[in-house]
Enzyme design. Structure first.
Site, PDB file in Angstrom:
ATOM      1  N   LYS A 180     -25.218  19.334 -24.509  1.00  0.00           N
ATOM      2  CA  LYS A 180     -24.771  19.217 -25.892  1.00  0.00           C
ATOM      3  C   LYS A 180     -24.048  20.518 -26.241  1.00  0.00           C
ATOM      4  O   LYS A 180     -24.665  21.512 -26.594  1.00  0.00           O
ATOM      5  CB  LYS A 180     -25.967  18.993 -26.816  1.00  0.00           C
ATOM      6  CG  LYS A 180     -25.629  18.337 -28.154  1.00  0.00           C
ATOM      7  CD  LYS A 180     -24.740  19.171 -29.057  1.00  0.00           C
ATOM      8  CE  LYS A 180     -25.412  20.429 -29.543  1.00  0.00           C
ATOM      9  NZ  LYS A 180     -24.507  21.217 -30.471  1.00  0.00           N
ATOM     10  N   GLU A 254     -33.561  30.792 -25.435  1.00  0.00           N
ATOM     11  CA  GLU A 254     -32.886  32.092 -25.330  1.00  0.00           C
ATOM     12  C   GLU A 254     -32.238  32.332 -26.677  1.00  0.00           C
ATOM     13  O   GLU A 254     -31.261  31.687 -27.036  1.00  0.00           O
ATOM     14  CB  GLU A 254     -31.867  32.071 -24.181  1.00  0.00           C
ATOM     15  CG  GLU A 254     -31.502  33.440 -23.646  1.00  0.00           C
ATOM     16  CD  GLU A 254     -30.505  34.160 -24.538  1.00  0.00           C
ATOM     17  OE1 GLU A 254     -30.953  35.043 -25.322  1.00  0.00           O
ATOM     18  OE2 GLU A 254     -29.312  33.855 -24.470  1.00  0.00           O
ATOM     19  N   CYS A 288     -25.618  37.994 -27.984  1.00  0.00           N
ATOM     20  CA  CYS A 288     -27.023  38.247 -28.302  1.00  0.00           C
ATOM     21  C   CYS A 288     -27.517  39.557 -27.692  1.00  0.00           C
ATOM     22  O   CYS A 288     -28.471  40.151 -28.194  1.00  0.00           O
ATOM     23  CB  CYS A 288     -27.887  37.085 -27.819  1.00  0.00           C
ATOM     24  SG  CYS A 288     -27.738  36.732 -26.056  1.00  0.00           S
ATOM     25  N   GLU A 387     -29.674  40.241 -37.182  1.00  0.00           N
ATOM     26  CA  GLU A 387     -28.590  40.068 -36.223  1.00  0.00           C
ATOM     27  C   GLU A 387     -27.307  39.708 -36.976  1.00  0.00           C
ATOM     28  O   GLU A 387     -27.235  38.681 -37.646  1.00  0.00           O
ATOM     29  CB  GLU A 387     -28.935  38.980 -35.213  1.00  0.00           C
ATOM     30  CG  GLU A 387     -27.930  38.867 -34.086  1.00  0.00           C
ATOM     31  CD  GLU A 387     -28.356  37.876 -33.018  1.00  0.00           C
ATOM     32  OE1 GLU A 387     -28.063  38.131 -31.843  1.00  0.00           O
ATOM     33  OE2 GLU A 387     -28.986  36.863 -33.362  1.00  0.00           O
TER      34      GLU A 387
END
Length: 491
Positions: A180, A254, A288, A387
């Site tokens: 996906k 993750e 990330c 973040e």
């Protein structure tokens, strides 16, 4: 330069190109210009159900899981070869979709996925999937059997690298997969499908269905799925983890990061600064693993701030297809606005903006943000804790090595990080004190042969290396007498 219209109208399900059972589409825009590239169909719940059923049939009745590992390895190598022939096209398309500078895209979205496929082909050819261990009454055959149907949910920032971190070990183990992709980079996912088809991967083993969040949730909860492998935001990861926990479904998450680079007093600042573009501004800050917190000793604080600011100013902002460009745009206008909102909040909090902080006047079109550096940042404040996912770095002062360690660990995340010192052993010793899944001593570069993943809110599980393959297997122990042992494990 003239580009083709990348409009797609079909989904890749069961080894066939099928019309979607929905009329919903997603327009994909070029991040550097804001102009349309093409459109992709958005799969419906019925399309996801069809894809999972195809994968289920391929796993339960198809040849892939029972195929000799050496034969699967050959198919993986053909898959890698097909991706290689499409490499230039893939790199440019992804750069247009998400703004990744072309030099980075050619590595991360072409060379690295090819390497991952070949590495897992190598691994399963060694007999890794089965071994014989002595036991009290004979021996035990320990088999690593495929977990089953895998839902691989892929983000937009490094779409082919992250997709292959899931697809390659899953296929190597004998699993079947429903991919996906993110709508923002749905167009490049078709390259994966075309390469898989050309490589002769059996029908249903790899399926590709772009979809929105609602349909993605249906994929995660689908009763035909045995394992979910997700890369994305921590918020979404929590929701997926809740579903998989309730269903007792295997899951790898993750997630986000807010990593720290610790500059010790004896660090070589020239060497540190030379690594900043790769560590703290990679992929326009859309990574990330970004080392977005720089922890600097009070005794050298001004020097470190200057070095970081100069590195930010040296980045070449512009069209990611230009080989000279080192910082491209954000993936979408909404993401650009989100990054600018973080910058505004940091400025309002009293942090000192040293450079950047706005949309670059030279690039009024597209979704650009200037590389930005803040000094005098409070490690407990939002800029140090949240973040940003953009080219925004915070330089934070510390007074002792113990305080630097405390600051580095004062985060819900624990994905990456680094230390910079003239004494490598000192750096190695310090690494033992940092709660993070990956850590560099005087450099940081992901190693495809070693596990990658995070502590805390950075996720659950590991990718890459043998550990990445282990995430897609179940262990079966078969107890046999020594006289019944095979002469060698089955590959």
């Amino acid at each position: 330069m003239t580009f083709p219209d990348y409009t797609r109208t079909e989904l890749f399900i069961g080894g066939e190109w099928r019309s979607p059972q929905s009329t919903d589409t997603y327009p994909v825009f070029e991040a550097a210009t804001g102009k349309p590239i093409g459109t992709a169909p958005m799969g419906s719940g019925d399309d996801v159900d069809s894809a999972v059923r195809s994968a289920r049939l391929a796993f339960d009745s198809g040849p892939w899981p029972s195929m000799a590992a050496t034969d699967r390895a050959k198919v993986l190598r053909r898959f890698a070869s097909e991706l290689d022939t499409r490499g230039d096209h893939t790199a440019d398309l992804i750069s247009r979709e998400n703004g990744t500078p072309s030099s980075i895209s050619r590595i991360s979205n072409v060379a690295v996925p090819i390497s991952i496929l070949n590495r897992y082909a190598d691994l399963i050819e060694t007999g890794y999937l089965e071994e014989v261990r002595p036991s009290g009454r004979g021996a035990t055959i320990v088999r690593k059997t495929p977990v089953g149907v895998v839902a691989a949910i892929v983000p937009w920032n490094f779409p082919h690298l992250i997709a292959m971190a899931k697809i390659a070990p899953a296929l190597a183990a004998g699993c079947t997969v429903v991919v996906k992709p993110s709508p923002e980079t749905a167009l490049d996912a078709y390259v994966l499908a075309e390469a898989a088809e050309a490589a002769g991967i059996p029908p249903g083993v790899l399926n590709v269905v772009p979809a929105d969040r609602t349909v993605s949730a249906a994929l995660v909860a689908h009763p035909g799925v045995d394992k979910v492998s997700f890369t994305g935001s921590t918020e979404a990861g929590r929701r997926i983890g809740e579903v998989c926990g309730r269903l007792i479904r295997r899951v790898t998450l993750e997630l986000g990061g807010k990593s720290a680079s610790i500059v010790l007093e004896d660090a070589d600042l020239d060497h540190f600064a030379a690594n900043l573009p790769a560590n703290s501004f990679i992929n326009n800050g859309q990574a990330c693993i970004l080392h977005s917190r720089i922890l600097a000793p009070r005794s050298r604080y001004a020097e470190v701030v200057d070095a970081v600011a100069e590195s930010a100013r040296s980045l070449v902002v512009g069209d990611p297809l230009d080989p000279a460009v080192t910082c491209g745009p954000m993936v979408t206008s909404s993401h650009r606005d989100r990054v600018l909102k973080h910058i505004g909040a940091a400025r309002d909090s009293g942090a000192r903006m040293v450079t950047g902080g706005r949309r670059p006047p030279a690039h009024p079109d597209g979704w650009f943000v200037e590389p930005t550096v803040f000094a005098d940042v409070d490690n407990s404040g939002p800029l140090a804790q949240e973040e940003v996912f953009g080219p925004v770095v915070a330089v934070i002062p510390y007074v002792s090595e113990d305080q630097a360690v405390e600051f580095a660990n004062d985060s819900e995340y624990g994905l990456a990080g680094s230390v910079w010192t003239a004494d490598e052993q000192r750096g190695i010793d310090l690494s033992r004190k940092i709660r993070t899944g990956t850590f560099g001593v005087n450099y940081y570069q992901m190693d495809l042969g070693s596990p990658f993943g995070g502590f805390g809110s950075s996720g659950i599980g590991r990718e890459f290396g043998p550990e990445g393959l282990a995430a897609f297997v179940e262990y079966q122990s078969v107890y046999v007498s020594a006289g019944q042992l095979p002469t060698q494990p089955v590959a």
